[in-house]
Design a protein around this motif. Sequence first.
Motif, mmCIF file in Angstrom:
data_model
loop_
_atom_site.group_PDB
_atom_site.id
_atom_site.type_symbol
_atom_site.label_atom_id
_atom_site.label_comp_id
_atom_site.label_asym_id
_atom_site.label_seq_id
_atom_site.Cartn_x
_atom_site.Cartn_y
_atom_site.Cartn_z
ATOM 1 N N ASN A 148 0.819 -1.201 0.000
ATOM 2 C CA ASN A 148 0.000 0.000 0.000
ATOM 3 C C ASN A 148 0.857 1.256 0.000
ATOM 4 O OD1 ASN A 148 -1.603 2.210 1.793
ATOM 5 N ND2 ASN A 148 -3.022 1.017 0.529
ATOM 6 N N SER A 149 1.993 1.210 0.716
ATOM 7 C CA SER A 149 2.875 2.372 0.743
ATOM 8 C C SER A 149 3.479 2.634 -0.628
ATOM 9 C CB SER A 149 3.985 2.163 1.780
ATOM 10 O OG SER A 149 3.452 2.062 3.079
ATOM 11 N N TRP A 150 3.751 1.563 -1.379
ATOM 12 C CA TRP A 150 4.271 1.761 -2.731
ATOM 13 C C TRP A 150 3.260 2.513 -3.587
ATOM 14 C CZ3 TRP A 150 3.073 0.645 -7.786
ATOM 15 C CH2 TRP A 150 4.108 0.828 -8.717
ATOM 16 N N MET A 151 1.970 2.261 -3.374
ATOM 17 C CA MET A 151 0.944 2.996 -4.102
ATOM 18 C C MET A 151 0.919 4.463 -3.686
ATOM 19 S SD MET A 151 -1.998 0.062 -3.804
ATOM 20 C CE MET A 151 -3.316 1.107 -4.423
ATOM 21 N N GLN A 152 1.337 4.751 -2.462
ATOM 22 C CA GLN A 152 1.365 6.128 -1.984
ATOM 23 C C GLN A 152 2.636 6.851 -2.425
ATOM 24 O OE1 GLN A 152 -1.095 7.529 -0.113
ATOM 25 N NE2 GLN A 152 -2.327 5.702 0.277
ATOM 26 N N THR A 153 3.771 6.172 -2.303
ATOM 27 C CA THR A 153 5.066 6.779 -2.660
ATOM 28 C C THR A 153 5.867 5.768 -3.469
ATOM 29 O OG1 THR A 153 5.922 6.053 -0.504
ATOM 30 C CG2 THR A 153 5.163 8.326 -0.669
ATOM 31 N N PRO A 154 5.519 5.559 -4.741
ATOM 32 C CA PRO A 154 6.188 4.527 -5.545
ATOM 33 C C PRO A 154 7.675 4.799 -5.729
ATOM 34 C CG PRO A 154 4.800 5.936 -6.926
ATOM 35 C CD PRO A 154 4.502 6.291 -5.503
ATOM 36 N N ASP A 155 8.463 3.725 -5.629
ATOM 37 C CA ASP A 155 9.908 3.850 -5.786
ATOM 38 C C ASP A 155 10.442 2.488 -6.231
ATOM 39 O OD1 ASP A 155 12.390 4.987 -5.806
ATOM 40 O OD2 ASP A 155 12.649 5.029 -3.638
#
Length: 462
Positions: A148-155
């Motif tokens: 879910n964090s990748w969807m917020q701050t993809p890297d």
Amino acid sequence: MLDAELLARIQFAFTVSFHIIFPSFTIGLASFLFVLEALWLRTRDETYLSLYKFWMKIFALAFGMGVVSGIVMSYQFGTNWGPFSEFTGGVIGPLLAYEVLSAFFLEAGFLGIMLFGLNRVGPKLHFTATTMVAIGTLFSAFWILSANSWMQTPDGYVIENGRAVVSSWIDAIFNPSFPYRLVHMVLAAYLTTALVVGAVGAWHLMRDRENRAAKIMFSMAMWMAAILGPIQIFAGDLHGLNTLEHQPAKVAAMEGHFETREGAPLILFGMPDMEEEETKYALEIPKLGSMILTHEWDGKITGLKDFAPEDRPNAAIVFWTFRIMVGLGVLMALLGMASVIARLRKKLYSCGSLHRFALLMGPSGFVAILAGWFTTEVGRQPWVVYGLMRTSEAGSPVAPTAIAGSLIAFVVVYAIVFGVGTAYILRAMVKDPRSAHIPEETEILRAGGRQSTAAHPPVAGE
């Protein structure tokens, strides 16, 4: 008439709201069971064993409902969000697979021993099973929050043939917002469990102040609230600073700021109006907004007007869900402080007002988690993957009537199944925890056609 995109969003929001209640409870409850069994093994105090059995039944039902509601969510990726699944499958797919392989298999592999093996395996092996289940719940949180964090701050990705492909798993997993979100969510889960345990302990203390089992769980829960409440506020502040760096539009919506200002006020309450582009009836504290967000009295806060209208999240929702979360967090910290004062005054088990406060706060952890998730997810809009894919591009070409029909079915089935399950949990909570472990005089062990007896140790007295 509602279009397919909005209906799909409502459906996923509905199912994820039901689902998140149970993992947020079982993450903390598994660790609580670990501590209870460790204390029992160390002290051989049967009260800890009674509490372990008391909460283990509740854990089993909550865990089962969490699994069922989670399975339903996964199907929606293929039915309602096909383009999203195709675009992010190279990143999200493996992360969810890692969650199943390292967390769910660990939980499922040892859950049976934990639930049914107390009198069938040795105490050390059973404690190992409890430990593995507790670790598994934390692993599950790790992988789900990473996705879910990748969807917020993809890297840690590159775009190849119109799809996101991982270029660095370290960067993808430990993306910029992940550490803050993981700490914030795990603390929220522990606080949620502590508040439930504290409420149950308070309930029984209000009926019998000499109930030793109730004293133990109330005391443990209040220690957790006193310690983790302030820590959660500090972790939330760090998370907010990270969000300001990577998702400034979300923070502007959370704070209700439409104008970019230096020395921005803290808006306590108001009515954000997206059409008029202002927060009406605002009750403000001068410059405190900049101080909280930038740690400078004259710090610059970017307002929503600096973002294109199509890139703005809905401040009318995010503004209030954020305040619900923060307000409940402050009340949790106040409950912890009140318990410390009562403990110092030797009135932890006799202060009726504290017990009533704890009882009222019992469900507050769930409400705060839901409010926090609404803030996070609605605040990310209009992006499903921030800066890469809009929500309007992520939906499958499904007829609105089909989504509406399945949504209605979900509402009916969830109301019945989870209503009954929740009622059963509440019934279990009001039972006297001392009755959870009533030793039998003997137990029959059949081996080679012979019968033998094994005496159980008596329940420890006061």
